[in-house]
Design a protein around this motif. Sequence first.
Motif, PDB file in Angstrom:
ATOM      1  N   ALA A 214       0.911  -1.181   0.045  1.00  0.00           N
ATOM      2  CA  ALA A 214      -0.092  -0.082  -0.008  1.00  0.00           C
ATOM      3  C   ALA A 214       0.767   1.466   0.038  1.00  0.00           C
ATOM      4  CB  ALA A 214      -1.127   0.037   1.332  1.00  0.00           C
ATOM      5  N   PRO A 215       0.986   2.152  -1.133  1.00  0.00           N
ATOM      6  CA  PRO A 215       1.743   3.093  -1.107  1.00  0.00           C
ATOM      7  C   PRO A 215       1.112   4.329  -0.594  1.00  0.00           C
ATOM      8  CG  PRO A 215       0.858   2.650  -3.106  1.00  0.00           C
ATOM      9  CD  PRO A 215       0.513   1.839  -2.489  1.00  0.00           C
ATOM     10  N   VAL A 216       1.989   5.051   0.400  1.00  0.00           N
ATOM     11  CA  VAL A 216       1.662   6.498   0.892  1.00  0.00           C
ATOM     12  C   VAL A 216       2.685   7.175   0.777  1.00  0.00           C
ATOM     13  CG1 VAL A 216      -0.111   5.292   2.557  1.00  0.00           C
ATOM     14  CG2 VAL A 216       2.312   6.023   3.353  1.00  0.00           C
ATOM     15  N   THR A 217       2.525   8.734   0.871  1.00  0.00           N
ATOM     16  CA  THR A 217       3.608   9.499   0.830  1.00  0.00           C
ATOM     17  C   THR A 217       3.756  10.528   2.152  1.00  0.00           C
ATOM     18  OG1 THR A 217       3.534   9.749  -1.438  1.00  0.00           O
ATOM     19  CG2 THR A 217       4.750  11.442  -0.413  1.00  0.00           C
ATOM     20  N   LEU A 218       4.941  10.544   2.584  1.00  0.00           N
ATOM     21  CA  LEU A 218       5.234  11.455   3.550  1.00  0.00           C
ATOM     22  C   LEU A 218       6.588  12.087   3.481  1.00  0.00           C
ATOM     23  CD1 LEU A 218       3.936  11.903   7.062  1.00  0.00           C
ATOM     24  CD2 LEU A 218       6.689  12.196   6.784  1.00  0.00           C
ATOM     25  N   ALA A 241      -6.720   4.233  -3.314  1.00  0.00           N
ATOM     26  CA  ALA A 241      -6.290   2.638  -3.430  1.00  0.00           C
ATOM     27  C   ALA A 241      -5.746   2.121  -2.046  1.00  0.00           C
ATOM     28  CB  ALA A 241      -5.372   2.312  -4.676  1.00  0.00           C
ATOM     29  N   ALA A 242      -4.673   2.843  -1.710  1.00  0.00           N
ATOM     30  CA  ALA A 242      -4.246   2.512  -0.221  1.00  0.00           C
ATOM     31  C   ALA A 242      -5.168   2.362   0.878  1.00  0.00           C
ATOM     32  CB  ALA A 242      -2.879   3.333   0.062  1.00  0.00           C
ATOM     33  N   ALA A 243      -6.097   3.107   0.901  1.00  0.00           N
ATOM     34  CA  ALA A 243      -7.133   3.065   2.117  1.00  0.00           C
ATOM     35  C   ALA A 243      -7.918   2.132   1.739  1.00  0.00           C
ATOM     36  CB  ALA A 243      -7.889   4.462   1.804  1.00  0.00           C
ATOM     37  N   ARG A 244      -8.341   1.723   0.463  1.00  0.00           N
ATOM     38  CA  ARG A 244      -9.200   0.624   0.442  1.00  0.00           C
ATOM     39  C   ARG A 244      -8.437  -0.799   0.614  1.00  0.00           C
ATOM     40  NH1 ARG A 244     -10.905   3.618  -4.437  1.00  0.00           N
ATOM     41  NH2 ARG A 244      -9.401   2.358  -5.639  1.00  0.00           N
ATOM     42  N   LEU A 245      -7.362  -0.966   0.118  1.00  0.00           N
ATOM     43  CA  LEU A 245      -6.275  -2.092   0.464  1.00  0.00           C
ATOM     44  C   LEU A 245      -6.341  -2.343   2.066  1.00  0.00           C
ATOM     45  CD1 LEU A 245      -4.707  -4.430  -0.313  1.00  0.00           C
ATOM     46  CD2 LEU A 245      -2.690  -2.876  -0.764  1.00  0.00           C
ATOM     47  N   ARG A 265       2.987   7.454  10.371  1.00  0.00           N
ATOM     48  CA  ARG A 265       2.618   8.797  10.749  1.00  0.00           C
ATOM     49  C   ARG A 265       1.376   9.258   9.595  1.00  0.00           C
ATOM     50  NH1 ARG A 265       5.493  14.502  11.227  1.00  0.00           N
ATOM     51  NH2 ARG A 265       4.372  15.496  12.787  1.00  0.00           N
ATOM     52  N   ALA A 266       1.524   8.686   8.462  1.00  0.00           N
ATOM     53  CA  ALA A 266       0.795   8.977   7.271  1.00  0.00           C
ATOM     54  C   ALA A 266      -0.345   8.165   7.395  1.00  0.00           C
ATOM     55  CB  ALA A 266       1.220   8.786   6.060  1.00  0.00           C
ATOM     56  N   LEU A 267      -0.247   6.991   7.731  1.00  0.00           N
ATOM     57  CA  LEU A 267      -1.586   6.280   7.852  1.00  0.00           C
ATOM     58  C   LEU A 267      -2.431   6.586   8.832  1.00  0.00           C
ATOM     59  CD1 LEU A 267      -3.029   3.910   5.957  1.00  0.00           C
ATOM     60  CD2 LEU A 267      -1.796   2.257   7.617  1.00  0.00           C
ATOM     61  N   ASP A 274     -11.838   3.496  15.022  1.00  0.00           N
ATOM     62  CA  ASP A 274     -12.258   2.068  15.053  1.00  0.00           C
ATOM     63  C   ASP A 274     -11.087   1.580  13.674  1.00  0.00           C
ATOM     64  OD1 ASP A 274     -12.744   2.945  12.347  1.00  0.00           O
ATOM     65  OD2 ASP A 274     -14.615   2.143  12.406  1.00  0.00           O
ATOM     66  N   GLY A 275     -10.157   2.178  13.509  1.00  0.00           N
ATOM     67  CA  GLY A 275      -9.029   1.747  12.585  1.00  0.00           C
ATOM     68  C   GLY A 275      -9.098   1.858  11.094  1.00  0.00           C
ATOM     69  N   THR A 276     -10.553   2.317  10.743  1.00  0.00           N
ATOM     70  CA  THR A 276     -11.121   2.509   9.332  1.00  0.00           C
ATOM     71  C   THR A 276      -9.980   3.731   8.781  1.00  0.00           C
ATOM     72  OG1 THR A 276     -13.247   1.801   9.681  1.00  0.00           O
ATOM     73  CG2 THR A 276     -12.632   3.001   7.671  1.00  0.00           C
ATOM     74  N   VAL A 277      -9.595   3.525   7.415  1.00  0.00           N
ATOM     75  CA  VAL A 277      -8.627   4.343   6.773  1.00  0.00           C
ATOM     76  C   VAL A 277      -9.474   5.086   5.902  1.00  0.00           C
ATOM     77  CG1 VAL A 277      -6.599   4.891   5.599  1.00  0.00           C
ATOM     78  CG2 VAL A 277      -6.589   3.218   7.500  1.00  0.00           C
ATOM     79  N   VAL A 278      -9.327   6.388   5.488  1.00  0.00           N
ATOM     80  CA  VAL A 278      -9.722   7.101   4.298  1.00  0.00           C
ATOM     81  C   VAL A 278      -8.824   7.964   3.719  1.00  0.00           C
ATOM     82  CG1 VAL A 278     -12.042   7.459   5.590  1.00  0.00           C
ATOM     83  CG2 VAL A 278      -9.952   9.283   5.752  1.00  0.00           C
ATOM     84  N   GLN A 279      -9.056   8.161   2.483  1.00  0.00           N
ATOM     85  CA  GLN A 279      -8.233   9.017   1.838  1.00  0.00           C
ATOM     86  C   GLN A 279      -7.885  10.505   2.200  1.00  0.00           C
ATOM     87  OE1 GLN A 279      -9.862   9.803  -2.232  1.00  0.00           O
ATOM     88  NE2 GLN A 279      -8.022  10.663  -2.999  1.00  0.00           N
ATOM     89  N   GLY A 280      -6.753  10.863   2.284  1.00  0.00           N
ATOM     90  CA  GLY A 280      -6.491  12.226   2.455  1.00  0.00           C
ATOM     91  C   GLY A 280      -5.133  12.794   2.145  1.00  0.00           C
ATOM     92  N   ALA A 281      -5.052  14.123   2.252  1.00  0.00           N
ATOM     93  CA  ALA A 281      -3.560  14.818   1.907  1.00  0.00           C
ATOM     94  C   ALA A 281      -3.573  16.038   2.631  1.00  0.00           C
ATOM     95  CB  ALA A 281      -3.443  14.805   0.406  1.00  0.00           C
ATOM     96  N   GLY A 282      -2.407  16.426   2.891  1.00  0.00           N
ATOM     97  CA  GLY A 282      -2.068  17.760   3.509  1.00  0.00           C
ATOM     98  C   GLY A 282      -1.016  17.714   4.479  1.00  0.00           C
TER      99      GLY A 282
END
Length: 349
Positions: A214-218, A241-245, A265-267, A274-282
């Motif tokens: 799952a790719p993220v960027t920080l 895509a990373a959030a869904r995976l 830190r990014a994730l 509850d641990g659910t991840v959503v798309q985000g940036a900032g």
Amino acid sequence: MSAAAFALPSALEAREPPEARGIARDAVRLMVAARSDGTLAHRRFTDLPDVLGPGDVLVVNTSATLPAAVDAHRPGGAAVQVRFATAAPHLPPPWWVVEVRTAGGAARLRSVRASERLALPGGASAELVAPYASGSRLWLARLDLGTEAGGGLPAYLARHGAPIRYPYVPRAWPLSDYQTAFATDPGSAEMPSAGRPFTPELIARLVARGVRFAPVTLHTGVSSPERHEPPYLEAYAVGAAAARLVNAARGWGGRIVAVGTTAVRALETVAAPDGTVVQGAGWTGLVLGRERGLRAVDGLITGWHEPHATHLQLLEAVAGAALLDASYRAALERGYLWHEFGDSHLVLP
């Protein structure tokens, strides 16, 4: 001994890339610490496909390292080094956050003052406007790249900069030694080093094993061997895509293993209680530790951190105090190597 308070022998500071020591990137040592039973296993990073299983997800940071150290001169002509930490949060170019160090970068320069204009190569300059975030180490600077403004600061640094290094690395190494296999998006002042041991061959073996990525960027700022302040604001992005995976893997019982504190830190910035991840940036200023534990991340691959480093608070949230202390005690006793060119530590639930 506490993981936050120990003496690091200079002999355990990795002074060069493992390739220069005659071993492959993915052949560095790997300590595997299991929180479930408190056991420690001493392996090589190439063993990772044997430790992870089908359905596990590795969260990796795609940030690429900038050659962020540039030689400069003060108004009187004295040589200094400017380290470009990060774009100034919430401000447009030409604002940037910088650190000013002695020539060669060995130590932080404490005598600089607001309104100083530092001369940079190619006719560029950086005006120090104010201390950043009420601190004394970093400065908010106004850049003037002059005739070299084309392509922005990344292009300028590619022409005039060098990778940031600290005194424990006595000689310069090329920028390629400071990039990970996942580096696609230039923006980090210092390498997201937990991902360094991954090679294309190892990634292929992990994929064949059924491990997902799952790719993220920080984009990381500059670290501080002199003072271990809490993290400053850093730019991050977690795609849909990373959030869904990650969410799907939690549903099928896979373990979410972050590669580096940056990926954590990014994730965790976009994780609900509850641990659910959503798309985000900032920009994220999230501090993880005892008060704010982990919600989405189950395990962590990281390097070995200096005494009193704030990263150890995050590690304690992953491993627990007892396992973290045992890991650091064993690392010191068995001669694991520290810093960006050193060995690795994997904490699993």
